[in-house]
Design an enzyme around this catalytic site. Structure first.
Site, PDB file in Angstrom:
ATOM      1  N   CYS A   1      66.037  27.790 -18.943  1.00  0.00           N
ATOM      2  CA  CYS A   1      65.482  28.748 -19.904  1.00  0.00           C
ATOM      3  C   CYS A   1      64.077  29.206 -19.477  1.00  0.00           C
ATOM      4  O   CYS A   1      63.966  29.973 -18.532  1.00  0.00           O
ATOM      5  CB  CYS A   1      65.521  28.126 -21.297  1.00  0.00           C
ATOM      6  SG  CYS A   1      65.511  29.352 -22.593  1.00  0.00           S
TER       7      CYS A   1
ATOM      8  N   HIS B   1      70.459  25.159 -22.334  1.00  0.00           N
ATOM      9  CA  HIS B   1      69.778  23.856 -22.362  1.00  0.00           C
ATOM     10  C   HIS B   1      70.745  22.672 -22.317  1.00  0.00           C
ATOM     11  O   HIS B   1      70.999  22.057 -23.359  1.00  0.00           O
ATOM     12  CB  HIS B   1      68.966  23.733 -23.652  1.00  0.00           C
ATOM     13  CG  HIS B   1      67.804  24.659 -23.736  1.00  0.00           C
ATOM     14  ND1 HIS B   1      66.564  24.363 -23.208  1.00  0.00           N
ATOM     15  CD2 HIS B   1      67.680  25.878 -24.294  1.00  0.00           C
ATOM     16  CE1 HIS B   1      65.732  25.353 -23.438  1.00  0.00           C
ATOM     17  NE2 HIS B   1      66.384  26.292 -24.105  1.00  0.00           N
TER      18      HIS B   1
ATOM     19  N   GLU C   1      70.072  19.780 -21.453  1.00  0.00           N
ATOM     20  CA  GLU C   1      69.330  18.577 -21.858  1.00  0.00           C
ATOM     21  C   GLU C   1      69.391  18.363 -23.369  1.00  0.00           C
ATOM     22  O   GLU C   1      69.021  17.300 -23.847  1.00  0.00           O
ATOM     23  CB  GLU C   1      67.883  18.654 -21.354  1.00  0.00           C
ATOM     24  CG  GLU C   1      66.961  19.646 -22.067  1.00  0.00           C
ATOM     25  CD  GLU C   1      67.195  21.102 -21.675  1.00  0.00           C
ATOM     26  OE1 GLU C   1      68.150  21.390 -20.907  1.00  0.00           O
ATOM     27  OE2 GLU C   1      66.438  21.966 -22.149  1.00  0.00           O
TER      28      GLU C   1
END
Ligand code: GLN
Length: 187
Positions: free
Chosen positions: A79, A170, A172
């Protein structure tokens, strides 16, 4: 054992560290240029790309990051990290690393679509990946050496150029480690 650096200036650093540790690799928050020499790969996290860029300039990190990438260190930008890696931003002139030959558009999905989740077909993965998008960019244009690995409505949201990997979304923030594993495989 590999040690992966996470640029720790601003953004979702802890989430990347957590993901890396869950994959059984060492993580190091990178704040200084000399730490770049202690890692086998580098993650540029999501957050606010203007803030990350400003702090990277202040801490003298732009040139050292460019150098280790030029020297072949595998790198993954999520991002804001994708924006920071790009050679060109469509609508701004904030400092960038410039190693990834793409034109990137910040906040490309617009206000109606600020945050959303979408299952993504990713080249190299045999089942869809849970894409989490938060004020995400997309790629407007890719250079000749850039592979597009996933798209939404024909807009690239995941690209790879040699040892440089970038996603608009994302991983994560999910418990799916497959994209982080793609980074580990670049080491
Ligand atoms: N919109 C942010 C930017 O332009 C990126 C958002 C994110 O990293 N989740 O930098």
């Amino acid at each position: 054992m590999s040690r992966i650096g996470v640029l720790a200036l601003q953004g979702d650093v802890a989430e990347h560290v957590h993901m890396l540790e869950s994959l059984g690799v060492d993580a190091l928050g990178v704040k200084k240029a000399d730490q770049l020499l202690e890692v086998d790969a580098l993650i540029l996290p999501g957050g606010e790309s203007t803030t990350i860029a400003k702090m990277a300039v202040r801490f003298g990190l732009i040139d050292p990051i460019r150098t280790v990438i030029d020297d072949g260190l595998p790198v993954y930008g999520t991002c804001a990290g994708m924006i920071f890696l790009a050679s060109t931003i469509s609508d701004g002139d904030q400092p960038v690393i410039g190693a990834l030959d793409v034109v990137v558009r910040r906040n490309a999905f617009g206000r109606q679509n600020e945050s959303f989740e979408a299952p993504l077909d990713v080249d190299d993965l045999d089942s869809p990946f849970p894409g989490v998008f938060i004020r995400a960019p997309w790629v407007d244009k890719v250079g000749a050496d850039v592979e597009v690995l996933a798209t939404i409505d024909d807009h690239p949201v995941m690209v790879r150029q040699g040892r440089i990997l970038a996603t608009s979304f994302h991983p994560e923030l999910t418990d799916d480690g497959r994209i982080h594993e793609m980074l580990l495989n670049l080491i």
